[in-house]
Design a protein around this motif. Structure first.
Motif, PDB file in Angstrom:
ATOM      1  N   HIS A 473      43.286  21.088  95.785  1.00 47.88           N
ATOM      2  CA  HIS A 473      44.684  21.505  95.922  1.00 47.88           C
ATOM      3  C   HIS A 473      44.778  23.023  95.834  1.00 47.88           C
ATOM      4  CE1 HIS A 473      49.039  20.951  95.785  1.00 47.88           C
ATOM      5  NE2 HIS A 473      49.081  21.876  94.825  1.00 47.88           N
ATOM      6  N   ASP A 474      45.490  23.600  96.781  1.00 46.80           N
ATOM      7  CA  ASP A 474      45.692  25.055  96.795  1.00 46.80           C
ATOM      8  C   ASP A 474      47.051  25.376  96.178  1.00 46.80           C
ATOM      9  OD1 ASP A 474      43.277  25.517  98.060  1.00 46.80           O
ATOM     10  OD2 ASP A 474      44.156  25.238 100.061  1.00 46.80           O
ATOM     11  N   PHE A 475      47.054  26.283  95.227  1.00 49.48           N
ATOM     12  CA  PHE A 475      48.281  26.675  94.536  1.00 49.48           C
ATOM     13  C   PHE A 475      48.807  27.968  95.154  1.00 49.48           C
ATOM     14  CE2 PHE A 475      45.817  24.153  91.586  1.00 49.48           C
ATOM     15  CZ  PHE A 475      46.760  23.295  91.024  1.00 49.48           C
ATOM     16  N   GLY A 476      49.956  27.842  95.850  1.00 48.98           N
ATOM     17  CA  GLY A 476      50.567  29.038  96.417  1.00 48.98           C
ATOM     18  C   GLY A 476      51.422  29.759  95.381  1.00 48.98           C
ATOM     19  N   PRO A 477      51.883  30.972  95.703  1.00 47.16           N
ATOM     20  CA  PRO A 477      52.714  31.739  94.754  1.00 47.16           C
ATOM     21  C   PRO A 477      54.000  31.019  94.385  1.00 47.16           C
ATOM     22  CG  PRO A 477      51.894  33.136  96.524  1.00 47.16           C
ATOM     23  CD  PRO A 477      51.578  31.737  96.923  1.00 47.16           C
ATOM     24  N   ASP A 478      54.650  30.376  95.378  1.00 47.95           N
ATOM     25  CA  ASP A 478      55.901  29.679  95.080  1.00 47.95           C
ATOM     26  C   ASP A 478      55.676  28.511  94.137  1.00 47.95           C
ATOM     27  OD1 ASP A 478      57.200  31.431  96.681  1.00 47.95           O
ATOM     28  OD2 ASP A 478      57.270  30.116  98.438  1.00 47.95           O
ATOM     29  N   GLU A 479      54.557  27.802  94.337  1.00 51.38           N
ATOM     30  CA  GLU A 479      54.265  26.659  93.491  1.00 51.38           C
ATOM     31  C   GLU A 479      53.966  27.092  92.059  1.00 51.38           C
ATOM     32  OE1 GLU A 479      50.791  23.787  94.066  1.00 51.38           O
ATOM     33  OE2 GLU A 479      52.427  22.885  95.231  1.00 51.38           O
ATOM     34  N   ARG A 480      53.274  28.207  91.889  1.00 55.47           N
ATOM     35  CA  ARG A 480      53.024  28.711  90.537  1.00 55.47           C
ATOM     36  C   ARG A 480      54.343  29.096  89.853  1.00 55.47           C
ATOM     37  NH1 ARG A 480      47.547  30.557  89.792  1.00 55.47           N
ATOM     38  NH2 ARG A 480      46.308  30.130  91.665  1.00 55.47           N
ATOM     39  N   ALA A 481      55.248  29.715  90.616  1.00 56.29           N
ATOM     40  CA  ALA A 481      56.550  30.064  90.038  1.00 56.29           C
ATOM     41  C   ALA A 481      57.333  28.808  89.656  1.00 56.29           C
ATOM     42  CB  ALA A 481      57.348  30.905  91.027  1.00 56.29           C
ATOM     43  N   LEU A 482      57.208  27.765  90.493  1.00 51.97           N
ATOM     44  CA  LEU A 482      57.880  26.513  90.174  1.00 51.97           C
ATOM     45  C   LEU A 482      57.364  25.924  88.867  1.00 51.97           C
ATOM     46  CD1 LEU A 482      59.575  23.968  90.815  1.00 51.97           C
ATOM     47  CD2 LEU A 482      57.648  23.154  92.194  1.00 51.97           C
ATOM     48  N   LEU A 483      56.041  25.924  88.682  1.00 47.53           N
ATOM     49  CA  LEU A 483      55.471  25.376  87.456  1.00 47.53           C
ATOM     50  C   LEU A 483      55.912  26.177  86.243  1.00 47.53           C
ATOM     51  CD1 LEU A 483      51.869  24.596  88.741  1.00 47.53           C
ATOM     52  CD2 LEU A 483      53.683  22.947  88.265  1.00 47.53           C
TER      53      LEU A 483
END
Length: 864
Positions: A473-483
């Motif tokens: 799974h690749d973690f994009g910047p938006d997904e990290r901000a969501l977490l």
């Protein structure tokens, strides 16, 4: 024209000039006046003619000369203008039946009708004055007070307004003034109503809406909806009644204010509108929808409408933004009350959008992780080490078994590992530098990627959320901000929910301590009780119940409700339950028991009042006396299945009137009769009336099997609304198979009173068939009890004898509250003090109880 005012551009109210056709002409004169190059007939009247006679004859003359085609709109307008001149109305409007069955506005004159809240259309079956006048065929006259309570006048100006609605040939005339209409005004209005004729109804082509479209009439709330739109709301065409309230009722309550700002005409302005909101689907899960609409102005035969479309918010764009996900999580957490609710909200908001394979949420308690939710909830979906700790519903493991997780929680920041990556310890953490990879318990949790979210609030870590993927799974910047954003929201909600759970447990414990732990075993009957706290809020309710065994096989059933939900209400509930029990055991009749409780409550000087029902049941004969104090009445279920509500007159609630009377109602119980006492939380709610609640209660009692009283209670409570506390007390009267023999006698205060008491006892026992050899101990005991009462007390003394099988009970009642005590030591030279010692020696048990104005000393002996 009197009292008719219009608002000018300067902001001041001025009286408008009378219309040109308002005054009646002196017959046979008529005048002509040029308007826009054409000749228009106008009415002229001399000053002297205007003063001749009353207003009604002059109005009749004016109405005969208004001119124009009898069914033209111009004729309607000129007729309505006469109500302004002769009746002093500020505004007059005519309504006629339209093609769609609604009462539609034909025309209005005077002050703009919108200032008085008059709408363009009214449903004929509604509660508006116009609809009521048409349905009943009678005039409707409302003053300021009645208009303030009329739902149709909520947009009316805050002024002293008087309204009259008169039926007119299927329609009506509505006149409004800022002063009352006197008798002459009413006569003129009736003349105007008789002169009104309606023009041909204006029709508009039927509204055509696309599959996902709608058209909402702003004045009536009727909505035309497409098939796809109804599918989004989970409705079938044949089940949809065309009311906008039906669609709004499916929306999540938190989203209703935003929706109402769109569908309420008061808040709607011209232009396009767009809004996202949630609805509850048939499966009970919320669904996001997007509304796009615009306000269409009124057209010929059609009122102003809100037209637009509603679509699935997720289908409207290929991917929901992370901002929207955070908003939805915040909305879900705002309604999550318990720790379990918070956990489920986080799982629902993260797992599916992130396409995660597993997600776990746990609280930190000391040095242990206590898992609250695992998704999926099956042990085989989780690493082997997790399954080894799966002792209960969820695994429970010490933090030392997961050192990397412990380090992340101490650091307090979100940590993410991609597939095959090694974790890096936080700076300054000792003992972590040699880690070459995740420990198996974490590595197997997310072989394709793992995110650990510390849930922090108030400066400390309260829990952790673990999200794992099987495939890389690749973690994009938006997904990290969501977490990161989700972790902050979940931490605060978890802390709030933990406090909620703790307080809820405390409230429940307090409520359980104030209610009876168990109900007593009853001779000739069975009693069960249920208490359900309200599902909303944490405050302690004031509902209570009690079953009080009384002498002579009587039992008192009590149920009550203290006003409000608070610690004060719970405290007062405990006081009233104790007081009623104390007054009952003193031997007072039911009305005196309730009257004493009322006096006590007034002396406590509390602002709260109490309602209750008190029923004294004689388990031997099946007779009962019922006293109500402002409480819902009992219901009887007879052996044949029929039901009856004991709705006789009762007294006021306790704590209201100092000299209140509480009448007693006699009841007759047959074997198999069920007595049901309940509080208003079961039979009354915001969604139904008290009568409807009692119908449901009686139907549930009639359909249940009275032989299983626990199942009857469960059936009755199956459909409880739970908006308020609910207490339920059921008694099934079976009747006693063996009734005791009873006899009583008032002891004479004479020197030989003890001998007369022994003689009365001997005669009674002989009549009951007791052998002479079994009488000696009883004769000795009654002699001592009677002698003690006569020597140590004044007033009346009574002897009561009860025989049930081989057990004989002797009871002597006197007027002294002092309890006899057994002497601690007696010398051989003492001449008294041996009475209680002898009673104790010859009987199996003895005792004393307080009764009204005195006490009763009793003993029981076993004959034979």
């Amino acid at each position: 024209m009197r009292n008719a005012r219009v608002k000018t551009c300067s902001g001041r109210f001025e009286r408008p000039r009378p219309p040109e056709c308002a005054l009646p002409p002196p017959e046979p004169f008529q005048g002509l006046r040029e308007r826009g190059g054409g000749a228009v007939i106008t009415d002229v009247v001399t000053e002297g003619g205007a003063r001749q006679g009353g207003r009604a004859p002059r109005a009749e003359v004016a109405l005969k000369t208004v001119g124009a085609d009898p069914r033209s709109p111009e004729r309607v307008r000129r007729t309505l203008e006469q109500a302004l001149v002769f009746a002093g109305a500020s505004c007059a409007a005519g309504y006629a039946p339209g093609a769609d069955g609604l009462l539609c506005l034909v025309d209005s004159v005077g002050v703009p009708r919108t200032l008085y809240g008059l709408r363009e259309t009214y449903p004929p079956d509604g509660g508006s004055p116009a609809a009521v006048a048409v349905r009943t065929g009678r005039p409707v006259r409302l003053g300021p007070g009645e208009l303030a309570g009329c739902a149709e006048s909520r947009r009316m100006a805050a002024a002293e307004v008087h309204l009259t609605a008169l039926p007119v040939r299927g329609g009506c005339l509505v006149a409004v003034a800022e002063r009352p209409f006197d008798a002459e005004d009413r006569a003129c209005l009736e003349l105007v109503a008789d002169a009104l004729t309606w023009p041909a109804p204006r029709t508009a082509p039927p509204e055509q809406v696309p599959g996902d479209g709608f058209a909402l009439a702003m004045d009536t709330g009727r909505v035309e909806a497409g098939e796809r739109l109804l599918d989004l709301f989970g409705l079938r065409r044949e089940r949809f009644d065309g009311r906008v309230e039906t669609l709004l009722g499916l929306a999540v309550p938190e989203d209703l204010p935003a929706l109402m700002s769109v569908v309420e005409a008061d808040h709607m302005s011209l232009g396009d509108r767009e809004l996202e909101f949630r609805v509850i689907g048939p499966a009970g899960t919320p669904r996001w929808l997007r509304l796009r609409g615009r306000l269409a102005p009124a057209e010929a035969g059609r009122p102003a409408r809100l037209v637009g479309t509603i679509a699935d918010a997720a289908a409207g764009r290929p991917e929901v933004t992370d901002v929207a996900r955070v908003q939805r999580l915040a909305a879900a957490l705002s309604t999550a009350g318990t720790v379990r609710d918070v956990s489920h909200a986080v799982v629902s908001a993260l797992r599916a959008p992130l396409r995660a394979d597993r997600i776990a949420l746990a609280e930190v308690e000391g040095d242990r992780l206590v898992v609250t939710v695992l998704d999926p909830p099956y042990p085989e979906s989780w690493p082997e080490l997790w399954r080894l700790e799966w002792r209960g519903e969820w695994p429970d493991a010490p933090m030392r078994s997961l050192p990397t997780l412990a380090a992340v929680l101490r650091e307090g920041r979100v940590r993410i590992w991609s597939a095959g990556a090694a974790p890096r310890p936080a700076p300054g953490e000792s003992g972590e530098d040699d880690l070459g990879g995740l420990e198996p318990a974490l590595g197997e949790l997310g072989p394709g990627g793992l995110a650990v979210l510390p849930l922090a609030a108030a400066g400390r870590t309260v829990g952790a959320c673990l999200v794992g993927w099987n495939a890389p799974h690749d973690f994009g910047p938006d997904e990290r901000a969501l977490l990161t954003a989700s972790a902050a929201l979940a931490g605060q909600a978890l802390t709030r929910a933990h406090a909620f759970d703790a307080e809820h447990e405390l409230v429940g414990m307090l409520q359980r301590q104030l209610l009876p732990r168990s109900l007593p075993r009853l001779p000739g009957g069975e009693a069960v009780a249920r208490y359900l706290p309200a599902t909303a809020g944490l405050e302690v309710g004031g509902d209570w119940y009690d079953v009080i065994p009384l002498p002579d096989n009587h039992v008192a059933l009590v149920i009550g409700d203290v006003q409000g939900h608070s610690a004060a209400a719970a405290t007062l509930m405990g006081q009233m339950r104790t007081a009623l029990r104390a007054y009952s055991t003193e031997g007072h009749p039911p009305d005196v028991v309730v009257a004493h409780a009322n006096r006590l409550l007034l002396e406590l000087e509390t602002d709260l009042f109490v309602t209750c029902v008190y029923v004294d049941v004689d388990m031997e004969s099946g007779t009962a006396w019922c006293v109500r104090a402002g409480h819902p009445p009992p219901v009887l279920r007879h052996p044949d299945g029929s039901t009856e509500t004991v709705d006789d007159d009762g007294g006021p609630p306790l704590g209201v009137l100092p000299q209140a009377e509480f009448p007693m109602t006699p009841l007759r119980l047959r074997a198999g009769t069920v007595v049901a006492l309940t509080t208003d939380g079961l039979v009354e709610s915001s969604a139904s009336s008290l009568d409807e609640g009692y119908e449901r209660l009686r139907a549930a009692l009639a359909g249940a099997d009275a032989a299983h009283l626990d199942l009857v209670a469960d059936t009755v409570l199956a459909d409880a609304h739970r908006g308020d506390d609910v207490a339920l007390l059921l008694l099934r009267y079976d009747g006693m198979s063996v009734r005791p023999l009873r006899e009583g006698w008032t002891v004479w205060r004479v020197p030989e009173a003890a001998r007369h008491a022994r003689r009365f006892l001997r005669r009674t026992l002989r009549r009951w068939g007791v052998a002479e050899d079994d009488m000696d101990a009883a004769l000795l005991a009654v002699s001592e009890l009677v002698t003690n009462a006569l020597v140590h007390t004044d007033g009346q003394v009574r002897l009561d004898i009860t025989l049930l099988g081989p057990r004989l009970r002797l009871a002597v009642t006197d007027t002294s509250p002092r309890t006899p005590t057994k002497p601690t030591g007696l010398g051989w030279e003492a001449t008294g003090g041996r009475g209680i010692v002898l009673v104790e020696a010859v009987s199996e048990v003895w005792g004393t109880v307080p009764v009204s104005g005195g006490k009763q000393v009793w003993c029981e002996l076993r004959l034979g």
